[in-house]
Scaffold this active site. Structure first.
Site, PDB file in Angstrom:
ATOM      1  N   ASN A 139      38.407 -16.428  -6.847  1.00 48.90           N
ATOM      2  CA  ASN A 139      37.174 -17.224  -6.848  1.00 48.90           C
ATOM      3  C   ASN A 139      37.450 -18.701  -7.131  1.00 48.90           C
ATOM      4  OD1 ASN A 139      34.962 -15.686  -6.111  1.00 48.90           O
ATOM      5  ND2 ASN A 139      34.701 -14.804  -8.148  1.00 48.90           N
ATOM      6  N   ASP A 141     -26.495   2.203   6.354  1.00 50.23           N
ATOM      7  CA  ASP A 141     -27.610   2.172   7.313  1.00 50.23           C
ATOM      8  C   ASP A 141     -28.789   1.489   6.632  1.00 50.23           C
ATOM      9  OD1 ASP A 141     -28.367   4.332   9.969  1.00 50.23           O
ATOM     10  OD2 ASP A 141     -29.828   2.910   9.118  1.00 50.23           O
ATOM     11  N   ASP A 142     -29.521   0.671   7.403  1.00 50.87           N
ATOM     12  CA  ASP A 142     -30.654  -0.041   6.806  1.00 50.87           C
ATOM     13  C   ASP A 142     -31.872   0.864   6.630  1.00 50.87           C
ATOM     14  OD1 ASP A 142     -30.554  -0.059   9.657  1.00 50.87           O
ATOM     15  OD2 ASP A 142     -32.301  -1.392   9.659  1.00 50.87           O
ATOM     16  N   GLU A 198      33.851  -7.190  -9.502  1.00 51.51           N
ATOM     17  CA  GLU A 198      34.925  -6.729  -8.619  1.00 51.51           C
ATOM     18  C   GLU A 198      35.326  -5.294  -8.935  1.00 51.51           C
ATOM     19  OE1 GLU A 198      35.004  -9.004 -10.969  1.00 51.51           O
ATOM     20  OE2 GLU A 198      36.948  -9.180 -11.947  1.00 51.51           O
ATOM     21  N   ASP A 228     -23.720   1.871  10.545  1.00 50.16           N
ATOM     22  CA  ASP A 228     -24.802   1.661  11.512  1.00 50.16           C
ATOM     23  C   ASP A 228     -24.578   0.326  12.228  1.00 50.16           C
ATOM     24  OD1 ASP A 228     -27.232   1.978  12.831  1.00 50.16           O
ATOM     25  OD2 ASP A 228     -28.332   0.908  11.252  1.00 50.16           O
TER      26      ASP A 228
HETATM   27 MG   LIG Z   1     -30.205   0.378  11.819  1.00 48.28          MG
END
Ligand SMILES: [Mg+2]
Length: 457
Positions: free
Chosen positions: A338, A9-10, A373, A53
């Site tokens: 293989n 919040d400011d 295997e 805020d």
């Molecule tokens: Mg404010």
């Protein structure tokens, strides 16, 4: 429950006001007086909830929220917007910026605490999933997040439990093309429906003539299958106490009637997004665990899994004085397969072998690809003589019918050699057991292959 709350919040007096109330509830409090500081604190980690805020000079709360939510490093941190104006348009803007909730000034104490606590709970679940997912290297959290954003377009599957026809019709209209909406007008039936179908949100009206809606909320929270489904309560003006009780029971959000369409869709979107995010995390954790213990080629368990479980099975057998047998199988002359049919041909043989092997062992047997295997089957509660019969059955099953490989289904003859051994009464160890089994396999090989050799216990 302890958690770290960032208050932004400011105005210093506003920060102090919230700080005092949060400290009184034993929360840890961090503060910031502007947007950039708030973002930096979040990036540095360990913030559980942000109280933000809206009205701040330079960078307002909406922008801060948008930035936090678009950065994968901070997007999972719940944000509560705090606005001086009780205006629907502000709430909607906040929710569209990705806020998880909002409170209006002056902030009601109970609302503050219940909201913060419910978000902290949710956050700790997400954290645990994130932690589990990130401890395994093959999962990219960031990739997961981008997938999450891509998935947002699909319509959420939602259940509305409401017995008032006019209310149902209004909500149906509001959510047309925005949600795949099912309706239940009976709370009991609605509960079962919620349990049977996988919904991404359940909305519950508080206006039942003859039923306590909070009972339904607590039932949904106590059932495994619905424990994590978001619940939104549709409440009447003046039902504050009930909403607070609901939040304590674990509902995720609420709307006050008359319901505003924009607010409804924004809140629904927030809940669905969070659920999808957590679902994906959970799925990736499960998948990672599976990948870590499964052999990718055959779908059987891998050696790592065997290594971690064989000792447990062995100890259990010894403690309970129950038999335990092990067989090691090795495909005969696999190198020649293989060489003649290529590695793809070899892989097909291994997959088919695994399929036949699985068909001949029980669910409680632990079948693993040991490497190459070589396959191992651990058979709990199985005497050596029985294990030998199982091994013989597998050997015959392999030798009897040739393996079809390649596009043209070339038939090739495959045989297998098997060594079998069992836990000895008296002193025995896993290492000794495996060594005896290996020796039996060696004898089967040197004795001419395509045979079973058992080391008598
Ligand atoms: Mg404010």
């Amino acid at each position: 429950m302890t958690a770290r709350i960032l208050v932004v919040d400011d105005i210093p007096a506003n920060v102090r006001l919230l700080e005092v109330r949060l400290l009184a509830e034993y929360f840890e409090v961090l503060t910031a007086s502007n947007g950039p500081d708030a973002i930096e604190t979040c990036e540095n980690g360990k913030v559980d909830v942000v109280l933000l805020d809206v009205m701040m000079p330079d960078m307002d709360g909406f922008e801060v929220c948008r930035r936090l939510k678009s950065d994968p490093a901070t997007s999972h941190i719940p944000v509560v917007m705090i606005t001086a104006l009780d205006q629907v348009s502000d709430r909607v803007r906040g929710l569209e910026a990705g806020a998880d909730d909002f409170l209006t000034k002056p902030v009601n104490d109970l609302q503050l605490m219940t909201r913060v606590k419910s978000l902290v709970r949710l956050k700790s679940l997400t954290d645990e999933l994130r932690l589990r997912a990130s401890t395994t290297r093959n999962i990219g959290i960031e990739e997961l997040l981008s997938r999450n954003f891509a998935a947002e377009d699909t319509m959420p599957k939602v259940l509305l439990i409401d017995e008032r026809k006019t209310s149902v019709e209004r909500i149906q209209k509001m959510l047309r093309d925005r949600a795949d909406l099912d309706i239940s007008s009976d709370p009991h039936a609605g509960f079962f429906q919620a349990a049977e179908t996988s919904y991404e949100c359940v909305m519950i009206s508080t206006a039942f003539a003859d039923f306590d809606p909070l009972r339904l909320c607590s039932q949904l929270r106590s059932l495994d299958r619905t424990r994590f489904v978001p619940i939104i309560l549709l409440a009447e003006e003046g039902e504050e106490e009930r909403i607070i009780r609901g939040l304590e029971l674990g509902i995720n959000d609420y709307l006050m009637r008359p319901i505003d369409q924009q607010e409804l869709t924004a809140r629904l979107r927030t809940q669905v997004r969070r659920k999808r995010y957590n679902d994906q995390l959970r799925a990736s954790v499960t998948q990672t665990i599976e990948m870590a213990v499964t052999d990718g080629l055959t779908g059987l368990h891998n050696r790592r899994y065997l290594d971690s479980h064989l000792q447990t099975l062995f100890d259990r057998a010894v403690a309970r004085r129950r038999p335990l047998s092990v067989m090691i199988t090795d495909l005969d002359r696999f190198k020649a397969i293989n060489d003649t049919h290529g590695h793809d041909g070899g892989d097909e043989v291994l997959r088919e072998f695994a399929r036949r092997l699985r068909k001949n062992v029980r669910g409680i047997d632990l079948a693993c690809r040991f490497g190459g295997e070589e396959f191992v089957v651990v058979m709990p509660d199985t005497e050596g003589a029985v294990a030998e019969k199982v091994a013989e059955r597998i050997r015959a099953e392999i030798a009897q019918a040739p393996f079809a490989i390649g596009q043209d289904g070339t038939k090739i003859e495959v045989t297998v050699s098997v060594g079998v051994s069992s836990v000895l009464k008296g002193v025995d160890t896993v290492a000794a057991l495996m060594k005896r089994t290996d020796l039996a396999l060696y004898e089967a090989k040197s004795g001419g292959r395509n045979r079973v050799v058992a080391k008598a216990a």
